[in-house]
Design an enzyme around this catalytic site. Structure first.
Site, short mmCIF file in Angstrom:
data_model
loop_
_atom_site.label_atom_id
_atom_site.label_comp_id
_atom_site.label_asym_id
_atom_site.label_seq_id
_atom_site.Cartn_x
_atom_site.Cartn_y
_atom_site.Cartn_z
N THR A 120 -12.68 7.23 -0.46
CA THR A 120 -11.53 6.48 0.03
C THR A 120 -11.90 5.15 0.66
OG1 THR A 120 -9.90 6.48 1.83
CG2 THR A 120 -11.73 7.97 2.08
N GLU A 168 -10.80 4.27 3.36
CA GLU A 168 -10.96 4.52 4.81
C GLU A 168 -12.43 4.54 5.21
OE1 GLU A 168 -9.13 5.40 7.85
OE2 GLU A 168 -7.69 4.13 6.81
N TYR A 208 -11.03 11.30 9.96
CA TYR A 208 -10.89 11.45 8.50
C TYR A 208 -11.92 10.59 7.78
CZ TYR A 208 -8.93 10.57 3.83
OH TYR A 208 -8.77 10.41 2.48
N LYS A 245 -15.05 11.76 5.39
CA LYS A 245 -15.20 11.27 4.02
C LYS A 245 -16.52 10.52 3.84
CE LYS A 245 -11.36 12.35 1.63
NZ LYS A 245 -11.34 13.05 0.34
P1 NAP Z 1 -2.68 15.47 -0.70
O1 NAP Z 1 -1.38 15.27 -1.41
O2 NAP Z 1 -2.68 15.56 0.79
O3 NAP Z 1 -3.37 16.78 -1.31
C1 NAP Z 1 -4.42 17.43 -0.66
C2 NAP Z 1 -4.72 18.72 -1.40
O4 NAP Z 1 -5.79 19.40 -0.73
C3 NAP Z 1 -3.55 19.71 -1.44
O5 NAP Z 1 -3.55 20.37 -2.69
C4 NAP Z 1 -3.91 20.69 -0.35
O6 NAP Z 1 -3.33 21.96 -0.49
C5 NAP Z 1 -5.42 20.76 -0.54
N1 NAP Z 1 -6.13 21.31 0.61
C6 NAP Z 1 -6.04 20.95 1.92
N2 NAP Z 1 -6.85 21.70 2.67
C7 NAP Z 1 -7.47 22.58 1.83
C8 NAP Z 1 -8.40 23.63 2.02
N3 NAP Z 1 -8.87 23.93 3.24
N4 NAP Z 1 -8.82 24.31 0.93
C9 NAP Z 1 -8.33 24.01 -0.31
N5 NAP Z 1 -7.43 23.05 -0.54
C10 NAP Z 1 -7.01 22.33 0.52
O7 NAP Z 1 -3.72 14.31 -1.08
P2 NAP Z 1 -3.67 13.26 -2.30
O8 NAP Z 1 -2.91 12.06 -1.87
O9 NAP Z 1 -3.32 13.98 -3.54
O10 NAP Z 1 -5.20 12.81 -2.33
C11 NAP Z 1 -6.16 13.55 -3.09
C12 NAP Z 1 -7.54 13.30 -2.51
O11 NAP Z 1 -7.83 11.90 -2.58
C13 NAP Z 1 -7.74 13.68 -1.07
O12 NAP Z 1 -9.06 14.12 -0.91
C14 NAP Z 1 -7.53 12.37 -0.30
O13 NAP Z 1 -8.23 12.41 0.92
C15 NAP Z 1 -8.14 11.39 -1.28
N6 NAP Z 1 -7.61 10.04 -1.27
C16 NAP Z 1 -6.27 9.82 -1.37
C17 NAP Z 1 -5.78 8.54 -1.41
C18 NAP Z 1 -4.31 8.25 -1.55
O14 NAP Z 1 -3.91 7.11 -1.29
N7 NAP Z 1 -3.51 9.20 -1.98
C19 NAP Z 1 -6.69 7.45 -1.35
C20 NAP Z 1 -8.04 7.71 -1.27
C21 NAP Z 1 -8.50 9.01 -1.26
P3 NAP Z 1 -1.83 22.29 0.03
O15 NAP Z 1 -0.91 21.76 -1.04
O16 NAP Z 1 -1.82 23.76 0.14
O17 NAP Z 1 -1.64 21.57 1.33
O1 G4F Z 2 0.48 5.95 4.75
P1 G4F Z 2 -0.59 6.07 5.75
O2 G4F Z 2 -0.56 7.26 6.64
O3 G4F Z 2 -1.95 5.95 4.93
P2 G4F Z 2 -3.46 5.64 5.38
O4 G4F Z 2 -3.69 5.86 6.82
O5 G4F Z 2 -3.79 4.30 4.84
O6 G4F Z 2 -4.25 6.77 4.58
C1 G4F Z 2 -3.97 7.04 3.22
O7 G4F Z 2 -4.75 6.18 2.42
C2 G4F Z 2 -6.17 6.38 2.52
C3 G4F Z 2 -6.84 5.34 1.62
O8 G4F Z 2 -7.09 4.18 2.38
C4 G4F Z 2 -6.48 7.78 2.08
F1 G4F Z 2 -7.83 7.99 2.11
C5 G4F Z 2 -5.79 8.77 3.00
O9 G4F Z 2 -6.02 10.11 2.54
C6 G4F Z 2 -4.27 8.51 2.95
O10 G4F Z 2 -3.81 8.85 1.67
O11 G4F Z 2 -0.61 4.77 6.68
C7 G4F Z 2 -0.69 3.47 6.14
C8 G4F Z 2 -0.48 2.46 7.25
C9 G4F Z 2 -1.34 2.70 8.50
O12 G4F Z 2 -1.87 1.50 8.94
C10 G4F Z 2 -0.35 3.23 9.52
O13 G4F Z 2 -0.69 2.92 10.87
O14 G4F Z 2 0.87 2.56 7.69
C11 G4F Z 2 0.91 2.51 9.08
N1 G4F Z 2 2.14 3.18 9.56
C12 G4F Z 2 3.13 2.54 10.24
N2 G4F Z 2 4.08 3.43 10.57
C13 G4F Z 2 2.44 4.47 9.43
C14 G4F Z 2 3.68 4.63 10.06
N3 G4F Z 2 1.81 5.49 8.83
C15 G4F Z 2 2.41 6.71 8.84
N4 G4F Z 2 1.80 7.76 8.22
N5 G4F Z 2 3.61 6.93 9.48
C16 G4F Z 2 4.29 5.92 10.10
O15 G4F Z 2 5.36 6.12 10.66
#
Ligand code: NAP
Ligand code: G4F
Length: 338
Positions: A136, A138, A160, A164
């Site tokens: 990520t 992050e 987090y 990672k």
């Molecule tokens: P998500 O919607 O939060 O999905 C997370 C998945 O992990 C869910 O299937 C969850 O299961 C499972 N999980 C959580 N804890 C677990 C455990 N202890 N054992 C087995 N499974 C577990 O995340 P996503 O947005 O699809 O992201 C996928 C991956 O990419 C994550 O690793 C995230 O950190 C990474 N990532 C995401 C983004 C982004 O912008 N979306 C960017 C960079 C990296 P449940 O459904 O049961 O909760």
């Molecule tokens: O949507 P966010 O919670 O995503 P964030 O923190 O960027 O993390 C996501 O992206 C990462 C990749 O860079 C992944 F690795 C991670 O697993 C996840 O998918 O917040 C985005 C931004 C932050 O700066 C936060 O402070 O939005 C700002 N924000 C403002 N108001 C908020 C809110 N975020 C959340 N969740 N809720 C709010 O009310």
């Protein structure tokens, strides 16, 4: 590599990315194995449309209970699935929650990765299975240079991000020590109508739909000035698959290169339904983080060069897609009200 149909194992298959990736791989003819958590309520809503009768002939989607904190469950699963490709997406993925759950986040998001790598080694699959780690942006924390690329220093500023970072380094270590085809996809934020409702984009579009239908009046947010590089999840899972087909294992940044603020996202989302965001959004300090990553924007030139990957859905189209889906959802919700 095994003969016949390719087999992929997806951890986190019930999450946003897992569901898009399972769809993609099934459409490409793969046999897909998914690890799901035992929960007290159903947690398979995002993949229910992919369900296949387990007694039918030629079933290609197999789901097994397990947890990345339970090494024995991982070993059992890899022994049964014998995957050619492993997509490790399971994580406690919420940055703000990680400040309240630092130890759990380290266990799941950090150590979960090494447990799965070890399960593959113990099962004798380290050379057969290609391994994708959901890294990520992050990792970079509040980076000093912009845009961020593969050379940007790793300096996370959340539990987090720190978990990672451990996972990133252990993947590289296993690649170098054991010759595994193991890669880190350093993905910037990617969204969709399947995004968890506590991430800011979906929180906004969900509220927009509900406000437009008269089900809610206000939306409470934290830092409106934060800037992110938001792409479409469907495009990003294609990059994951491409990384495992590459000739060499290489860690790559996946991003759009476009930077937008939370304020811009909210303005556009409300505008889509003819509303003024300033009349509905309020700041709630509970959503501010102990340490904030103010700006992230990625340079995916290397992925474009090596994989031919580029994002397809533009920011404006992504916002529109999410708002339209959440408006339809809110209308169904409103119709059920007495
Ligand atoms: P998500 O919607 O939060 O999905 C997370 C998945 O992990 C869910 O299937 C969850 O299961 C499972 N999980 C959580 N804890 C677990 C455990 N202890 N054992 C087995 N499974 C577990 O995340 P996503 O947005 O699809 O992201 C996928 C991956 O990419 C994550 O690793 C995230 O950190 C990474 N990532 C995401 C983004 C982004 O912008 N979306 C960017 C960079 C990296 P449940 O459904 O049961 O909760
Ligand atoms: O949507 P966010 O919670 O995503 P964030 O923190 O960027 O993390 C996501 O992206 C990462 C990749 O860079 C992944 F690795 C991670 O697993 C996840 O998918 O917040 C985005 C931004 C932050 O700066 C936060 O402070 O939005 C700002 N924000 C403002 N108001 C908020 C809110 N975020 C959340 N969740 N809720 C709010 O009310």
């Amino acid at each position: 590599m095994s003969e016949g149909r390719r087999r992929a194992l997806i951890t986190g298959i019930t999450g946003q990315d897992g569901s898009f990736l399972a769809e993609l791989l099934l459409a490409r003819g793969y046999e897909v194995w998914g690890l799901i958590r035992k929960a007290s309520l159903f947690n398979t809503q995002r993949i229910d449309h992919l369900y296949q009768d387990p007694h039918a002939k030629d079933v290609r989607l197999h789901l097994r209970y397990g947890d990345v904190t339970d090494g024995a469950s991982l070993l059992r699963l890899v022994q049964e699935a014998r995957p050619d490709e492993v997509y490790h997406l399971a994580a406690q993925s919420h940055v703000q929650a990680s400040f309240q759950l630092p130890e759990l986040t380290a266990e799941v998001t950090g150590l979960g990765t090494v447990r799965l790598l070890e399960a593959l080694r113990q099962a004798g699959l380290a050379q057969q299975a290609r391994f994708y780690q959901a890294s990520t942006s992050e990792l970079f924390g509040d980076a000093a240079t912009s845009p961020q690329d593969e050379e940007t220093p790793i300096r996370p500023c959340s539990p987090y991000g720190a978990a990672k970072a451990y996972a990133f380094h252990i993947v590289r270590t296993y690649r170098e020590a054991y010759g595994m085809f193991a890669v880190n996809g350093i993905l910037f934020n990617h969204e969709s109508e399947r995004r968890g409702e506590t991430f800011v984009t979906r929180k906004i579009t969900r509220a927009v739909g509900r406000i437009a239908c008269g089900l809610q009046e206000r939306l409470y947010l934290g830092n409106l000035d934060a800037e992110r590089d938001w792409g479409f999840a469907g495009d990003y899972v294609e990059a994951m698959a491409l990384m495992l087909q590459a000739p060499e294992p290489v860690d790559l940044v996946i991003a759009t290169g476009q930077r937008r603020s939370v304020r811009e996202f909210a303005a556009l989302a409300f505008e889509r339904v003819g509303l003024d965001w300033e009349e509905h959004v309020e700041i709630d300090p509970r959503y501010l983080r102990p340490a904030e990553v103010n700006t992230l924007v990625g340079d995916a030139s290397r992925a474009r060069e090596l994989l031919g990957w580029r994002p397809r859905l533009e920011f404006e189209a992504l916002v529109a897609r999410m708002v339209d889906a959440d408006l339809a959802l809110a209308r169904r919700e409103a119709a059920l009200r007495p």
